[in-house]
Design a protein around this motif. Structure first.
Motif, mmCIF file in Angstrom:
data_model
loop_
_atom_site.group_PDB
_atom_site.id
_atom_site.type_symbol
_atom_site.label_atom_id
_atom_site.label_comp_id
_atom_site.label_asym_id
_atom_site.label_seq_id
_atom_site.Cartn_x
_atom_site.Cartn_y
_atom_site.Cartn_z
ATOM 1 N N VAL A 48 -17.472 -35.712 5.438
ATOM 2 C CA VAL A 48 -17.958 -36.567 6.512
ATOM 3 C C VAL A 48 -19.293 -36.055 7.055
ATOM 4 C CG1 VAL A 48 -17.496 -37.455 8.826
ATOM 5 C CG2 VAL A 48 -15.615 -37.221 7.178
ATOM 6 N N ALA A 49 -19.317 -34.793 7.443
ATOM 7 C CA ALA A 49 -20.532 -34.219 8.026
ATOM 8 C C ALA A 49 -20.468 -32.698 7.919
ATOM 9 C CB ALA A 49 -20.694 -34.633 9.479
ATOM 10 N N GLY A 50 -21.646 -32.075 7.939
ATOM 11 C CA GLY A 50 -21.713 -30.622 7.888
ATOM 12 C C GLY A 50 -22.887 -30.108 8.694
ATOM 13 N N ILE A 51 -22.785 -28.856 9.108
ATOM 14 C CA ILE A 51 -23.856 -28.250 9.904
ATOM 15 C C ILE A 51 -23.977 -26.788 9.527
ATOM 16 C CG2 ILE A 51 -22.286 -27.759 11.841
ATOM 17 C CD1 ILE A 51 -24.715 -28.364 13.703
ATOM 18 N N SER A 52 -25.187 -26.335 9.331
ATOM 19 C CA SER A 52 -25.410 -24.938 8.996
ATOM 20 C C SER A 52 -25.411 -24.089 10.266
ATOM 21 C CB SER A 52 -26.726 -24.776 8.239
ATOM 22 O OG SER A 52 -27.807 -25.186 9.059
ATOM 23 N N TRP A 53 -25.357 -22.775 10.062
ATOM 24 C CA TRP A 53 -25.301 -21.854 11.210
ATOM 25 C C TRP A 53 -26.644 -21.796 11.927
ATOM 26 C CZ3 TRP A 53 -21.844 -19.222 14.021
ATOM 27 C CH2 TRP A 53 -22.292 -18.144 14.793
ATOM 28 N N ASN A 54 -27.662 -21.502 11.196
ATOM 29 C CA ASN A 54 -28.985 -21.334 11.789
ATOM 30 C C ASN A 54 -30.025 -21.856 10.807
ATOM 31 O OD1 ASN A 54 -31.063 -20.517 13.449
ATOM 32 N ND2 ASN A 54 -31.001 -18.396 12.785
ATOM 33 N N PRO A 55 -30.771 -22.900 11.114
ATOM 34 C CA PRO A 55 -30.964 -23.387 12.485
ATOM 35 C C PRO A 55 -30.158 -24.631 12.840
ATOM 36 C CG PRO A 55 -32.693 -24.233 11.100
ATOM 37 C CD PRO A 55 -31.795 -23.419 10.203
ATOM 38 N N GLY A 56 -29.012 -24.819 12.243
ATOM 39 C CA GLY A 56 -28.191 -25.956 12.617
ATOM 40 C C GLY A 56 -28.606 -27.254 11.966
ATOM 41 N N ARG A 57 -28.954 -27.179 10.682
ATOM 42 C CA ARG A 57 -29.278 -28.408 9.945
ATOM 43 C C ARG A 57 -28.002 -29.224 9.767
ATOM 44 N NH1 ARG A 57 -32.401 -24.661 6.824
ATOM 45 N NH2 ARG A 57 -34.637 -24.968 7.152
ATOM 46 N N THR A 58 -28.150 -30.542 9.859
ATOM 47 C CA THR A 58 -26.989 -31.425 9.759
ATOM 48 C C THR A 58 -27.076 -32.333 8.543
ATOM 49 O OG1 THR A 58 -28.052 -33.048 11.208
ATOM 50 C CG2 THR A 58 -26.611 -31.423 12.250
ATOM 51 N N TYR A 59 -25.921 -32.679 8.034
ATOM 52 C CA TYR A 59 -25.803 -33.522 6.843
ATOM 53 C C TYR A 59 -24.661 -34.499 7.078
ATOM 54 C CZ TYR A 59 -28.417 -29.559 5.018
ATOM 55 O OH TYR A 59 -29.350 -28.572 4.840
ATOM 56 N N TYR A 60 -24.823 -35.725 6.555
ATOM 57 C CA TYR A 60 -23.816 -36.761 6.779
ATOM 58 C C TYR A 60 -23.545 -37.552 5.513
ATOM 59 C CZ TYR A 60 -24.884 -35.881 11.686
ATOM 60 O OH TYR A 60 -25.069 -35.278 12.907
ATOM 61 N N ALA A 61 -22.306 -38.029 5.412
ATOM 62 C CA ALA A 61 -21.989 -38.995 4.375
ATOM 63 C C ALA A 61 -22.661 -40.312 4.740
ATOM 64 C CB ALA A 61 -20.480 -39.179 4.274
ATOM 65 N N ASP A 62 -23.039 -41.074 3.736
ATOM 66 C CA ASP A 62 -23.718 -42.347 3.993
ATOM 67 C C ASP A 62 -22.859 -43.278 4.849
ATOM 68 O OD1 ASP A 62 -25.326 -42.572 0.715
ATOM 69 O OD2 ASP A 62 -25.929 -41.562 2.564
ATOM 70 N N SER A 63 -21.552 -43.188 4.689
ATOM 71 C CA SER A 63 -20.650 -44.101 5.387
ATOM 72 C C SER A 63 -20.608 -43.878 6.892
ATOM 73 C CB SER A 63 -19.236 -43.971 4.810
ATOM 74 O OG SER A 63 -18.762 -42.642 4.953
ATOM 75 N N VAL A 64 -21.066 -42.710 7.351
ATOM 76 C CA VAL A 64 -21.002 -42.414 8.790
ATOM 77 C C VAL A 64 -22.381 -42.187 9.392
ATOM 78 C CG1 VAL A 64 -18.725 -41.381 8.453
ATOM 79 C CG2 VAL A 64 -20.749 -39.903 8.595
ATOM 80 N N LYS A 65 -23.398 -42.174 8.572
ATOM 81 C CA LYS A 65 -24.755 -41.912 9.056
ATOM 82 C C LYS A 65 -25.142 -42.937 10.105
ATOM 83 C CE LYS A 65 -27.049 -40.176 5.739
ATOM 84 N NZ LYS A 65 -27.830 -39.980 4.504
ATOM 85 N N GLY A 66 -25.656 -42.444 11.229
ATOM 86 C CA GLY A 66 -26.053 -43.327 12.309
ATOM 87 C C GLY A 66 -24.942 -43.607 13.307
#
Length: 125
Positions: A48-66
Motif C-alpha cells: 500500500v505505502a512505504g516510508i524510509s527512515w531518513n529522510p522519510g521518502r514515501t512510496y505508494y501503490a497506484d491504487s491509493v496514490k492521492g
C-alpha cells in the motif's frame, strides 16, 4: 526483536477517512524502512505505502496514490497511514511491516522482516 502493533481499523462508509497507527517496540533503534500492506479475502497481500527512515521518502501503490498518506514519528517509533476517500475496494486487513536491515522501501513483502498482527478496515458502500 521488534514488536509492531496496529490500531485504528474499523467500519467506515465509502468516502470516509481513517487513520491507522503502527507502534513499534523492542529493538527499535535499528528500525529502517516501514511499510503498510493489505490483504483482502481471497487475494494476495499487496503493498500500500512505504516510508524510509531518513529522510522519510514515501512510496505508494497506484491504487491509493492521492488518497492515502504515510508518515512517521521517529521519536515515538510510530508510523501512520491516513486514508481518505475510502472505497469498498479498500476493505482488507492492513498490516504494518518493518525492515531492520536496510533503509530501502520495497513493495515486496519479503523485504520486511517484522510484521504486525493486522487491523481490519471495512468500507461499506
Amino acid at each position: 526483536q521488534v514488536q509492531l502493533v496496529e490500531s485504528g481499523g474499523e467500519l467506515v462508509q465509502a468516502g470516509g477517512s481513517l487513520r491507522l497507527s503502527c507502534a513499534a517496540s523492542g529493538r527499535t533503534f535499528r528500525l529502517y524502512a516501514m511499510g503498510w500492506f493489505r490483504q483482502a479475502p481471497g487475494k494476495e497481500r499487496e503493498f500500500v505505502a512505504g516510508i524510509s527512515w531518513n529522510p522519510g521518502r514515501t512510496y505508494y501503490a497506484d491504487s491509493v496514490k492521492g488518497r492515502f498518506t504515510i508518515s512517521r514519528d521517529n521519536a515515538k517509533n510510530t508510523v501512520y497511514l491516513q486514508m481518505n476517500s475510502l472505497k469498498p475496494d479498500d476493505t482488507a486487513v492492513y498490516y504494518c511491516a518493518a525492515d531492520t536491515v536496510a533503509d530501502t522501501v520495497t513493495s515486496l513483502a519479503g523485504g520486511y522482516n517484522y510484521w504486525g498482527q493486522g487491523t481490519q478496515v471495512t468500507v461499506s458502500s
